[in-house]
Design a protein around this motif. Structure first.
Motif, PDB file in Angstrom:
ATOM      1  N   MET A 129      51.168  14.642 -48.305  1.00 54.62           N
ATOM      2  CA  MET A 129      51.743  15.461 -49.370  1.00 54.62           C
ATOM      3  C   MET A 129      50.624  16.134 -50.153  1.00 54.62           C
ATOM      4  SD  MET A 129      54.256  14.340 -52.533  1.00 54.62           S
ATOM      5  CE  MET A 129      55.690  14.134 -51.467  1.00 54.62           C
ATOM      6  N   SER A 130      50.767  17.436 -50.386  1.00 60.90           N
ATOM      7  CA  SER A 130      49.742  18.181 -51.106  1.00 60.90           C
ATOM      8  C   SER A 130      49.750  17.845 -52.590  1.00 60.90           C
ATOM      9  CB  SER A 130      49.970  19.683 -50.923  1.00 60.90           C
ATOM     10  OG  SER A 130      51.126  20.091 -51.647  1.00 60.90           O
ATOM     11  N   ALA A 131      48.712  18.265 -53.290  1.00 64.16           N
ATOM     12  CA  ALA A 131      48.633  18.013 -54.734  1.00 64.16           C
ATOM     13  C   ALA A 131      49.755  18.747 -55.467  1.00 64.16           C
ATOM     14  CB  ALA A 131      47.272  18.448 -55.259  1.00 64.16           C
ATOM     15  N   ASP A 132      50.068  19.954 -55.039  1.00 64.20           N
ATOM     16  CA  ASP A 132      51.164  20.708 -55.668  1.00 64.20           C
ATOM     17  C   ASP A 132      52.493  19.973 -55.509  1.00 64.20           C
ATOM     18  OD1 ASP A 132      49.637  22.869 -56.592  1.00 64.20           O
ATOM     19  OD2 ASP A 132      49.740  23.880 -54.666  1.00 64.20           O
ATOM     20  N   GLU A 133      52.731  19.465 -54.315  1.00 65.00           N
ATOM     21  CA  GLU A 133      53.976  18.727 -54.057  1.00 65.00           C
ATOM     22  C   GLU A 133      53.999  17.428 -54.853  1.00 65.00           C
ATOM     23  OE1 GLU A 133      54.915  20.109 -49.450  1.00 65.00           O
ATOM     24  OE2 GLU A 133      53.421  18.542 -49.849  1.00 65.00           O
ATOM     25  N   MET A 134      52.839  16.775 -54.956  1.00 64.07           N
ATOM     26  CA  MET A 134      52.774  15.530 -55.721  1.00 64.07           C
ATOM     27  C   MET A 134      53.069  15.785 -57.191  1.00 64.07           C
ATOM     28  SD  MET A 134      52.172  12.247 -55.333  1.00 64.07           S
ATOM     29  CE  MET A 134      53.478  11.946 -56.524  1.00 64.07           C
TER      30      MET A 134
END
Length: 211
Positions: free
Chosen positions: A1-6
């Motif tokens: 999971m990307s930082a944006d998604e997190m």
């Protein structure tokens, strides 16, 4: 999971209020209002495959288990800093990944071998480890060893989310690729960039007294 998604996942936690202190693809640091919110962040990030690497007061640092990888070509010179008491073990067995939990950053993480991509980054790390107001447990420069590592073939490295110029790997680096740099080689350069407190005072005094 990307930082944006997190970050979106964190925003979806019920009744959470937080301030973003740091946001990069390799990690997120936020400050929350209650202990309950810290537990909620831990649970949400763990479910998403992220790990909690530091909790201090109401600040919590999280990062993906595998942050973005860093390309380091075979034969590249990188560096490692270690306590001098580890010297015999390193020269006998090489550099081994170790688990975190008792570091100067008070971080907790799975087994990793932390390295610096260049000498400047290694010196910056030494300075952070030894300055009185920087590290949570300041160390002494004279008790640190600096190693030069020639990257073997087939290694995977990842970006260190807390240390600019820092990388890590999960793989042991054998003694054949490791050389301890004699302190006489690196200490003068380090002291020039980061003068010892007494020398810094002397230099400042000389500058003040220049006619």
């Amino acid at each position: 999971m990307s930082a944006d998604e997190m970050l979106k996942e964190l925003l979806n936690i019920q009744d959470i209020v937080f301030t973003i202190k740091k946001f990069t693809p390799a990690g997120i640091v936020i400050e929350v209002e209650t202990e309950e919110m810290i537990l909620a962040v831990k649970g949400t990030s763990s479910t998403a495959g992220w790990i909690t690497t530091r909790v201090h007061n109401k600040s919590i640092a999280i990062e993906p288990y595998y942050p973005p990888s860093v390309i380091v070509l075979k034969g590249t010179t990188i560096y490692h800093v270690s306590d001098s008491r580890n010297r015999w073990e390193i020269m006998r067995c090489g550099l081994k990944p170790t688990g975190g939990g008792n570091t100067s950053l008070n971080r907790t993480y799975p087994e990793r071998l932390h390295l610096a991509q260049n000498l400047s980054a290694a010196f910056e790390f030494i300075y952070f480890q030894t300055r009185p107001n920087g590290s949570l447990r300041p160390r002494i420069v004279d008790k640190l060893d600096l190693y030069e590592v020639t990257v073997p073939e087939g290694y995977t490295f990842y970006q260190d989310s807390h240390f600019q110029g820092g990388i890590w790997t999960e793989t042991t680096i054998s003694t054949a690729a490791v050389r301890r740099i004699d302190v006489r080689e690196w200490r003068p350069h380090y002291d020039y960039l980061y003068p010892p407190p007494d020398l810094e005072k002397t230099l400042s005094s000389l500058m003040v007294n220049v006619p």
